[in-house]
Design an enzyme around this catalytic site. Structure first.
Site, PDB file in Angstrom:
ATOM      1  N   GLN A 168      -2.768  -6.201 -10.920  1.00  0.00           N
ATOM      2  CA  GLN A 168      -3.237  -7.341 -10.142  1.00  0.00           C
ATOM      3  C   GLN A 168      -4.741  -7.561 -10.304  1.00  0.00           C
ATOM      4  OE1 GLN A 168      -3.012  -6.846  -5.829  1.00  0.00           O
ATOM      5  NE2 GLN A 168      -1.942  -8.797  -5.678  1.00  0.00           N
ATOM      6  N   SER A 183      -4.289 -14.194  -5.501  1.00  0.00           N
ATOM      7  CA  SER A 183      -4.238 -13.042  -6.390  1.00  0.00           C
ATOM      8  C   SER A 183      -2.802 -12.739  -6.813  1.00  0.00           C
ATOM      9  CB  SER A 183      -4.842 -11.820  -5.688  1.00  0.00           C
ATOM     10  OG  SER A 183      -4.709 -10.663  -6.469  1.00  0.00           O
ATOM     11  N   ASP A 184      -1.869 -12.848  -5.886  1.00  0.00           N
ATOM     12  CA  ASP A 184      -0.467 -12.580  -6.194  1.00  0.00           C
ATOM     13  C   ASP A 184       0.097 -13.594  -7.186  1.00  0.00           C
ATOM     14  OD1 ASP A 184      -0.197 -10.327  -4.572  1.00  0.00           O
ATOM     15  OD2 ASP A 184       0.287 -11.504  -2.810  1.00  0.00           O
ATOM     16  N   TYR A 185      -0.214 -14.867  -6.961  1.00  0.00           N
ATOM     17  CA  TYR A 185       0.318 -15.899  -7.854  1.00  0.00           C
ATOM     18  C   TYR A 185      -0.296 -15.797  -9.247  1.00  0.00           C
ATOM     19  CZ  TYR A 185       3.083 -18.360  -4.368  1.00  0.00           C
ATOM     20  OH  TYR A 185       4.059 -18.692  -3.446  1.00  0.00           O
TER      21      TYR A 185
END
Length: 428
Positions: free
Chosen positions: A227, A195-197
């Site tokens: 996000q 999710s962060d990438y």
């Protein structure tokens, strides 16, 4: 100078970073830590942008302290930081604009930057406001990366104020509902920090879109990356399937619920092999390649559609594929199916990738010097490949505050005395 004309490094006010790549001359000021925001910045830095990372004095990016750790020349260094900390300048600054000296430093940097990127969320407490930044630099692109977005762009204020992490983004967006095994029906968390990438890559797109507009119009703007929205955007037809067809997509594990063969199988040595035959043409190539009767295992009767896969013949084919794979080695399976142009790959470990000739022939792994330990380390390299303006790694991860003096003297024009005064006040 035309707004469409690229700026040279000389025009970009005394760059500290070397001159290379398509983003040479672009300056990115980044505040925050861990994945999403800094990942967008380091992708730009891999292709020549000057990435100034503001880190808190004596603390630094949380990534510096993430396990596992490698012993490099007697120094314990986070392996995540070794990979992700490269190509950046480390500037230590106690980023609280309620302190007059800090506000002066920060605004001086803003005046000479193209992008301000942050994933700190609670900006009001630090006295950072978009309208003031755009007053200081009207061409500035401001990029906010947060879990639930900023209320100026909509949403429930109480949600916009909530903390978020990789898992939260996967859960709230609907992404997690589609991953994991159907039995037991437990949602799956994809690794590492998916999710962060994804949020970082979405932020990167927003940066480039907004910067192109700056070149056309001379006007900066604010980009808001939530996000959960970045994750929801890559869910294909999940929402349309529900709204228009009444179909609730859910977990199907490592095998497709719509066609076969499309899943992960074990070879005779216990290695996992992914086999993907998407569509009728590839399905028929698969059946012919393994030597089975295409009339008996027709695509319509055995390979396509949920009802077909759950039928006796569909289940028979699945069992037959499983048994066929279990009688052969990974290399044998790959040889047969790749010859027939059927999608196939071993489920590689890191060791497999580092030793695979295709990775090696594409120069996917590089060596560079980590600044903390002075050791040369091996890491994944530059993506994507470019024929005319390739990226490069000009140095490894910096020590905390390694570039503070250079940034403040060369970019902001501060004297040694002024820099020392800031240091004595523990503001840098």
């Amino acid at each position: 100078m035309s707004l469409l004309a690229p700026m040279s490094l000389a025009e970009k006010r005394n760059a500290v970073s070397p001159n290379f790549g398509p983003f040479a001359g672009l300056r990115v000021l980044c505040a925050g830590s861990l994945v999403a925001g800094p990942h967008a910045a380091v992708m730009l830095a891999d292709f020549g942008a000057e990435f100034i990372h503001i880190e808190r004095p004596g603390v630094g990016d949380t990534w510096r302290y993430m396990p596992p750790f490698a012993d490099e020349n007697g120094t314990q260094v986070s392996t995540t930081w070794l990979q992700e900390g490269r190509n950046r300048l480390s500037l230590t600054l106690e980023l609280n604009l309620k302190i007059p000296e800090v506000k002066e430093v920060f605004f001086d940097l803003i005046k000479k930057s193209d992008i301000f990127l942050e994933n700190m969320v609670w900006l009001d407490k630090l006295g950072i406001h978009d309208d003031e930044l755009l007053d200081v630099n009207p061409r500035l692109v401001i990029v906010h990366v947060s879990g639930f977005g900023h209320p100026e762009f909509g949403g429930l204020p109480e949600y916009c104020d909530m903390a978020s992490y990789d898992m939260i983004g996967q859960a709230f967006s609907g992404f997690m509902h589609l991953n994991g095994d159907p039995e037991p029906a437990v949602p799956g968390l994809t690794k590492p920090w998916t999710s962060d990438y994804i949020s970082g890559m979405t932020g990167l797109f927003g940066i480039l879109a907004a910067y192109i507009n700056v070149l056309k119009t001379g006007r900066g703007q604010v980009v808001d990356v939530a996000q959960f929205e970045a994750n929801a955007r890559i869910l294909a037809d999940t929402f349309c399937s529900y709204t228009e067809a009444g179909v609730m997509r859910t977990r199907s594990g490592t095998k497709s619920s719509a066609f076969q063969p499309y899943g992960v199988f074990l070879d005779k040595d216990g290695e996992y092999i992914a086999i993907a035959a998407f569509g009728r043409t590839v399905y028929e190539r698969f059946i012919k390649a393994v030597g089975w009767d295409l009339e008996y295992f027709s695509h319509q009767e055995a390979g396509d559609g949920l009802e077909t896969l759950q039928s006796p013949k569909g289940r028979e084919l699945d069992a037959k594929i499983t048994a066929w794979a279990a009688e052969r080695s990974a290399d044998e399976i790959i040889a047969v199916l790749s010859q027939a142009r059927v999608g196939v790959a071993k489920v590689n470990t890191a060791k497999d990738c580092l030793e695979h000739p295709h990775f090696l022939q594409r120069d996917d792994f590089v060596r560079y010097v980590d600044q903390e330990s002075g050791a040369e380390v091996t890491a994944f390299g530059i993506v994507p490949k470019m024929s005319e303006t390739p990226g490069q790694i000009w140095r490894g991860s910096p020590t905390l505050g390694q570039d503070t003096d250079d940034v403040l003297s060369k970019i902001c024009g501060y004297s040694p005395e002024k820099i020392e005064e800031l240091r004595e006040k523990k503001l840098i």
